[in-house]
Design a protein around this motif. Structure first.
Motif, PDB file in Angstrom:
ATOM      1  N   LYS A   1      12.571 -34.247  12.746  1.00  0.00           N
ATOM      2  CA  LYS A   1      13.402 -35.097  11.690  1.00  0.00           C
ATOM      3  C   LYS A   1      13.853 -34.255  11.031  1.00  0.00           C
ATOM      4  O   LYS A   1      13.066 -33.249  10.964  1.00  0.00           O
ATOM      5  CB  LYS A   1      12.198 -36.121  11.197  1.00  0.00           C
ATOM      6  N   ALA A   2      14.667 -34.827  10.315  1.00  0.00           N
ATOM      7  CA  ALA A   2      15.697 -34.131   9.546  1.00  0.00           C
ATOM      8  C   ALA A   2      14.288 -33.085   8.476  1.00  0.00           C
ATOM      9  O   ALA A   2      14.426 -32.223   8.408  1.00  0.00           O
ATOM     10  CB  ALA A   2      16.605 -34.992   8.603  1.00  0.00           C
TER      11      ALA A   2
ATOM     12  N   ILE B   1      17.805 -27.961  14.866  1.00  0.00           N
ATOM     13  CA  ILE B   1      17.188 -29.440  13.890  1.00  0.00           C
ATOM     14  C   ILE B   1      18.479 -31.120  14.931  1.00  0.00           C
ATOM     15  O   ILE B   1      18.512 -32.086  15.302  1.00  0.00           O
ATOM     16  CB  ILE B   1      16.900 -29.900  12.962  1.00  0.00           C
ATOM     17  N   GLN B   2      19.900 -30.700  14.523  1.00  0.00           N
ATOM     18  CA  GLN B   2      21.047 -31.348  14.944  1.00  0.00           C
ATOM     19  C   GLN B   2      20.373 -31.675  16.270  1.00  0.00           C
ATOM     20  O   GLN B   2      20.750 -33.105  16.920  1.00  0.00           O
ATOM     21  CB  GLN B   2      22.225 -31.196  13.851  1.00  0.00           C
ATOM     22  N   ARG B   3      20.644 -30.392  17.000  1.00  0.00           N
ATOM     23  CA  ARG B   3      21.022 -30.495  18.753  1.00  0.00           C
ATOM     24  C   ARG B   3      19.565 -31.902  19.467  1.00  0.00           C
ATOM     25  O   ARG B   3      19.162 -32.331  19.484  1.00  0.00           O
ATOM     26  CB  ARG B   3      20.529 -29.223  19.304  1.00  0.00           C
ATOM     27  N   CYS B   4      17.940 -31.151  18.514  1.00  0.00           N
ATOM     28  CA  CYS B   4      16.812 -32.107  18.605  1.00  0.00           C
ATOM     29  C   CYS B   4      17.141 -33.778  18.213  1.00  0.00           C
ATOM     30  O   CYS B   4      17.376 -35.099  18.510  1.00  0.00           O
ATOM     31  CB  CYS B   4      15.923 -31.865  18.245  1.00  0.00           C
ATOM     32  N   LEU B   5      17.850 -34.669  16.946  1.00  0.00           N
ATOM     33  CA  LEU B   5      18.484 -35.384  16.817  1.00  0.00           C
ATOM     34  C   LEU B   5      19.668 -35.914  17.910  1.00  0.00           C
ATOM     35  O   LEU B   5      19.086 -36.925  18.394  1.00  0.00           O
ATOM     36  CB  LEU B   5      18.784 -35.668  15.366  1.00  0.00           C
TER      37      LEU B   5
ATOM     38  N   TRP C   1       9.912 -31.572  20.870  1.00  0.00           N
ATOM     39  CA  TRP C   1       9.112 -32.415  19.605  1.00  0.00           C
ATOM     40  C   TRP C   1       8.303 -31.404  18.702  1.00  0.00           C
ATOM     41  O   TRP C   1       8.212 -30.434  18.792  1.00  0.00           O
ATOM     42  CB  TRP C   1       8.079 -33.094  20.306  1.00  0.00           C
ATOM     43  N   ALA C   2       8.202 -31.888  17.624  1.00  0.00           N
ATOM     44  CA  ALA C   2       7.421 -31.175  16.811  1.00  0.00           C
ATOM     45  C   ALA C   2       5.475 -31.416  17.457  1.00  0.00           C
ATOM     46  O   ALA C   2       5.645 -32.360  16.992  1.00  0.00           O
ATOM     47  CB  ALA C   2       7.667 -31.365  15.435  1.00  0.00           C
TER      48      ALA C   2
END
Length: 179
Positions: free
Chosen positions: A14-15, A48-52, A65-66
């Motif tokens: 998450k952001a 984080i943006q790539r993950c989103l 994942w976190a």
């Protein structure tokens, strides 16, 4: 989407995870064997943006994942699975140094193997580590992955060539499918 183990919740990034991710991603000791880092604040924001963005893919080819302790809710690291065709994926993990040596990487890696072979129907999963990263190599061995070889100076990063050890496991070799 999330995975759960005895001690871990493996959930979408998450952001709001910026501070916790940046705490380990900016630590030179944590990332010394990685092909990225140490992260600047912008590097972590970009990650984080790539993950989103991955979360919006259809079909989805990447999962980052976190990794959160169920007991405390503290984010202690990250893990990922990147699907390739045909039916193969690379897995990886990175944890805050305060949580090394406690079995969390093995627990997360096993969850990724179960997800990849079970939910995604993969045939083969693999991972690499730098030869000096003994902890990561032990995680792969404990998860049942087999040593495939030593990739010599196959990757240029941080101003030098790097070697990697390559490990893999096939679906029929994975003991976690029955347990």
């Amino acid at each position: 989407m999330q995975l759960e183990t005895e001690r871990l919740l493996i959930r979408e990034v998450k952001a709001q995870d910026f501070e916790a991710i940046h705490a380990y991603a900016s630590d030179p000791n944590v990332v010394r064997y990685m092909i990225w880092g140490p992260n600047s604040e912008q590097d972590t924001q970009d990650h984080i943006q790539r993950c989103l963005n991955m979360q919006l893919q259809i079909p989805r080819a990447g999962y980052e994942w976190a990794v959160v302790l169920k007991q405390t809710g503290r984010l202690i690291g990250g893990c990922g699975l990147h699907v390739e065709q045909p039916l193969q994926a690379e897995l990886g993990y990175c944890f805050h140094a305060d949580y090394w040596g406690q079995g969390y990487a093995f627990e997360a890696a096993t969850a990724l193997l179960k997800f990849g072979f079970g939910e995604l129907g993969l045939h083969r999963m693999y991972a690499t580590c730098r030869p000096a990263n003994i902890g990561s190599e032990k995680v792969m061995q404990k998860a049942g992955m087999k040593y495939e070889g030593h990739l010599r100076e196959h990757m240029w990063h941080k101003g030098q060539w790097h070697d990697s050890y390559l490990y893999s496991i096939l679906k029929h070799e994975f003991k976690g499918m029955t347990g």
